[in-house]
Design a protein around this motif. Structure first.
Motif, mmCIF file in Angstrom:
data_model
loop_
_atom_site.group_PDB
_atom_site.id
_atom_site.type_symbol
_atom_site.label_atom_id
_atom_site.label_comp_id
_atom_site.label_asym_id
_atom_site.label_seq_id
_atom_site.Cartn_x
_atom_site.Cartn_y
_atom_site.Cartn_z
ATOM 1 N N PRO A 1 40.897 12.206 28.558
ATOM 2 C CA PRO A 1 42.190 12.847 28.830
ATOM 3 C C PRO A 1 42.077 14.048 29.765
ATOM 4 N N LEU A 2 40.972 14.785 29.692
ATOM 5 C CA LEU A 2 40.839 15.960 30.542
ATOM 6 C C LEU A 2 40.419 15.602 31.961
ATOM 7 N N TYR A 3 39.814 14.452 32.155
ATOM 8 C CA TYR A 3 39.561 13.961 33.516
ATOM 9 C C TYR A 3 40.898 13.750 34.223
ATOM 10 N N HIS A 4 41.777 13.000 33.586
ATOM 11 C CA HIS A 4 43.080 12.735 34.195
ATOM 12 C C HIS A 4 43.896 14.016 34.324
ATOM 13 N N ALA A 5 43.836 14.880 33.304
ATOM 14 C CA ALA A 5 44.599 16.125 33.343
ATOM 15 C C ALA A 5 44.176 16.998 34.522
ATOM 16 N N ALA A 6 42.871 17.107 34.745
ATOM 17 C CA ALA A 6 42.380 17.917 35.862
ATOM 18 C C ALA A 6 42.774 17.295 37.197
ATOM 19 N N LYS A 7 42.635 15.972 37.306
ATOM 20 C CA LYS A 7 42.993 15.290 38.543
ATOM 21 C C LYS A 7 44.479 15.425 38.859
ATOM 22 N N GLU A 8 45.313 15.501 37.835
ATOM 23 C CA GLU A 8 46.759 15.609 38.020
ATOM 24 C C GLU A 8 47.240 17.053 38.170
ATOM 25 N N GLY A 9 46.309 18.010 38.089
ATOM 26 C CA GLY A 9 46.687 19.413 38.235
ATOM 27 C C GLY A 9 47.374 20.008 37.026
ATOM 28 N N LEU A 10 47.092 19.458 35.851
ATOM 29 C CA LEU A 10 47.725 19.949 34.626
ATOM 30 C C LEU A 10 46.986 21.146 34.034
ATOM 31 N N THR A 11 45.693 21.270 34.313
ATOM 32 C CA THR A 11 44.854 22.314 33.726
ATOM 33 C C THR A 11 44.419 23.308 34.791
ATOM 34 N N THR A 12 44.202 24.545 34.370
ATOM 35 C CA THR A 12 43.727 25.558 35.298
ATOM 36 C C THR A 12 42.277 25.268 35.690
ATOM 37 N N ASN A 13 41.969 25.511 36.925
ATOM 38 C CA ASN A 13 40.631 25.255 37.468
ATOM 39 C C ASN A 13 39.784 26.510 37.343
ATOM 40 N N GLY A 14 38.743 26.447 36.512
ATOM 41 C CA GLY A 14 37.831 27.578 36.360
ATOM 42 C C GLY A 14 38.087 28.440 35.151
ATOM 43 N N THR A 15 39.276 28.325 34.543
ATOM 44 C CA THR A 15 39.574 29.136 33.357
ATOM 45 C C THR A 15 39.869 28.285 32.130
ATOM 46 N N SER A 16 39.541 26.996 32.182
ATOM 47 C CA SER A 16 39.603 26.137 31.007
ATOM 48 C C SER A 16 38.174 25.846 30.551
ATOM 49 N N CYS A 17 38.008 25.553 29.273
ATOM 50 C CA CYS A 17 36.636 25.385 28.789
ATOM 51 C C CYS A 17 36.559 24.429 27.604
ATOM 52 N N HIS A 18 35.362 23.885 27.432
ATOM 53 C CA HIS A 18 35.006 23.115 26.249
ATOM 54 C C HIS A 18 34.206 24.020 25.314
ATOM 55 N N VAL A 19 34.414 23.869 24.019
ATOM 56 C CA VAL A 19 33.667 24.650 23.022
ATOM 57 C C VAL A 19 33.145 23.690 21.955
ATOM 58 N N GLY A 20 31.843 23.803 21.659
ATOM 59 C CA GLY A 20 31.253 22.995 20.596
ATOM 60 C C GLY A 20 30.521 21.761 21.075
ATOM 61 N N ILE A 21 30.333 21.638 22.378
ATOM 62 C CA ILE A 21 29.721 20.438 22.963
ATOM 63 C C ILE A 21 28.290 20.267 22.457
ATOM 64 N N ARG A 22 27.960 19.023 22.067
ATOM 65 C CA ARG A 22 26.600 18.761 21.593
ATOM 66 C C ARG A 22 26.204 17.285 21.668
ATOM 67 N N SER A 23 27.079 16.417 22.112
ATOM 68 C CA SER A 23 26.754 14.996 22.127
ATOM 69 C C SER A 23 25.815 14.669 23.285
ATOM 70 N N SER A 24 25.202 13.504 23.214
ATOM 71 C CA SER A 24 24.433 13.019 24.356
ATOM 72 C C SER A 24 25.396 12.660 25.479
ATOM 73 N N LEU A 25 24.864 12.554 26.702
ATOM 74 C CA LEU A 25 25.677 12.245 27.878
ATOM 75 C C LEU A 25 25.270 10.884 28.433
ATOM 76 N N TYR A 26 26.142 10.316 29.242
ATOM 77 C CA TYR A 26 25.780 9.059 29.893
ATOM 78 C C TYR A 26 24.633 9.271 30.873
ATOM 79 N N ASP A 27 24.705 10.348 31.644
ATOM 80 C CA ASP A 27 23.609 10.693 32.555
ATOM 81 C C ASP A 27 23.702 12.173 32.863
ATOM 82 N N GLU A 28 22.698 12.701 33.546
ATOM 83 C CA GLU A 28 22.630 14.142 33.783
ATOM 84 C C GLU A 28 23.697 14.636 34.748
ATOM 85 N N GLU A 29 24.339 13.718 35.463
ATOM 86 C CA GLU A 29 25.391 14.120 36.389
ATOM 87 C C GLU A 29 26.718 14.411 35.696
ATOM 88 N N ASP A 30 26.816 14.077 34.389
ATOM 89 C CA ASP A 30 28.062 14.337 33.675
ATOM 90 C C ASP A 30 28.463 15.806 33.741
#
Length: 330
Positions: free
Chosen positions: A178-207
């Motif tokens: 949802p946040l991929y689409h939200a950012a692409k659509e200009g719904l979220t502020t760029n640089g002042t939004s954040c994730h908190v609590g991240i700890r899962s594995s990623l698909y690759d290091e480029e994530d």
């Protein structure tokens, strides 16, 4: 009435048919259910989250001794609008229905003392995390500016469909992006939004690089060891900016909490925040202009008989409701 009795609205709030045309009534905070779980990628069942959260919220109706307010006995009129009606067979159609109903609730008429209506604060009970996208679309149109989002989750939720080989049109929108689409659509502020609590594995290091390119910052669960909990709060505040200039939305995936304390979720990840830590972090945001929030991914079929997860979800909503009402009192 005893706390365990009565119809299950959130915290015994009055039920208002907010979605019916012709219902003209002012309210300051609207609780909405969005029992959507078409977008899950592992365990299903979050469609039953809103009803479980409401049932577990029955005992909540008093004074918040940490925030110093009783949100149910204040200047604010709080209502439960029930669940958003949508068709659970087509994801894009359902998402559009959720967006349209959220917009409708946000467009309540002005109060007698208002020249221009102040939009009510939205409290949305999920459902899976896909619902964040239509809610942000509704808020972006209402406020006519991007929204600062603090996204509490163990996962980034910025998967790019074109990277992860999502070919079916109906699968482009899911709880992992949802946040991929939200950012692409200009719904979220760029640089002042954040994730908190991240700890899962990623698909690759480029994530991480792709996430940063979308304008998000990351505060990991393990940062609590190096920063301490006050350091985490300070870091979040430094990202989102000044209280007076920020339109803040809080999105809480219940899997941000360690599954030992919140087992009832579709994609549990070990090593999460404790409930006490989560509440402390939330209270550190007291004073910000919180225009909306959600709690998502509560799948009660996986809960214990003690209903640990749904009780926690209700408690987190209560904390944020208290902060919303406290700020409006000032």
């Amino acid at each position: 009435m005893p706390s365990f009795a009565g119809i299950s609205t959130f915290a015994h709030l009055p039920y208002l048919q907010c979605f019916d045309e012709g219902v003209v009534e002012d309210y300051d905070v609207a609780v909405l259910g969005a029992p959507y779980d078409i977008g899950v990628t592992f365990r299903t069942g979050a469609r039953f989250g809103p009803s479980a959260i409401r049932e577990s919220s029955k005992r909540i109706k008093g004074y918040n001794n940490e925030i110093k307010i009783n949100p149910f006995k204040s200047w604010a009129k709080l209502v439960d609008c029930g669940d958003i009606p949508f068709e659970p067979f087509d994801s894009e159609h359902a998402i559009k229905q959720i967006e349209d109903h959220a917009k409708y609730v946000l467009q309540r008429p002005p109060k007698p003392d208002e020249e221009v209506a102040v939009p009510p604060r939205l409290v949305t009970l999920g459902g899976d995390h896909t619902i964040l996208l239509p809610v942000l679309r509704a808020l972006r149109e209402t406020y006519q500016r991007p929204i600062t989002v603090i996204h509490f989750d163990s996962h980034l939720d910025t998967w790019a469909p074109e990277i992860y080989n999502v070919k079916a049109k109906g699968s482009r929108f899911n709880h992992g992006n949802p946040l991929y689409h939200a950012a692409k659509e200009g719904l979220t502020t760029n640089g002042t939004s954040c994730h908190v609590g991240i700890r899962s594995s990623l698909y690759d290091e480029e994530d991480i690089a792709r996430d940063q390119a979308l304008g998000f910052n990351i505060v990991k669960a393990n940062d609590i060891f190096s920063m301490g909990i006050d350091g985490m709060v300070d870091r979040i505040k430094s990202i989102i900016g000044p209280m007076d200039d920020t339109l803040l939305y809080l999105s809480i995936d219940i899997d941000v909490i360690d599954p030992s304390m919140a087992p009832a979720t579709g994609t549990p990840e070990s090593g999460g925040l404790l409930t006490r830590e989560m509440k402390y972090i939330l209270r550190g945001l007291n004073g910000y202009n919180i225009i909306g929030m959600d709690v998502v991914e509560v799948a009660p079929a996986y809960d214990t008989q003690a209903q640990l997860t749904s009780y926690l979800a209700a408690d987190l909503i209560y904390e944020i409701l208290s902060m919303i009402v406290k700020r409006g009192e000032q």
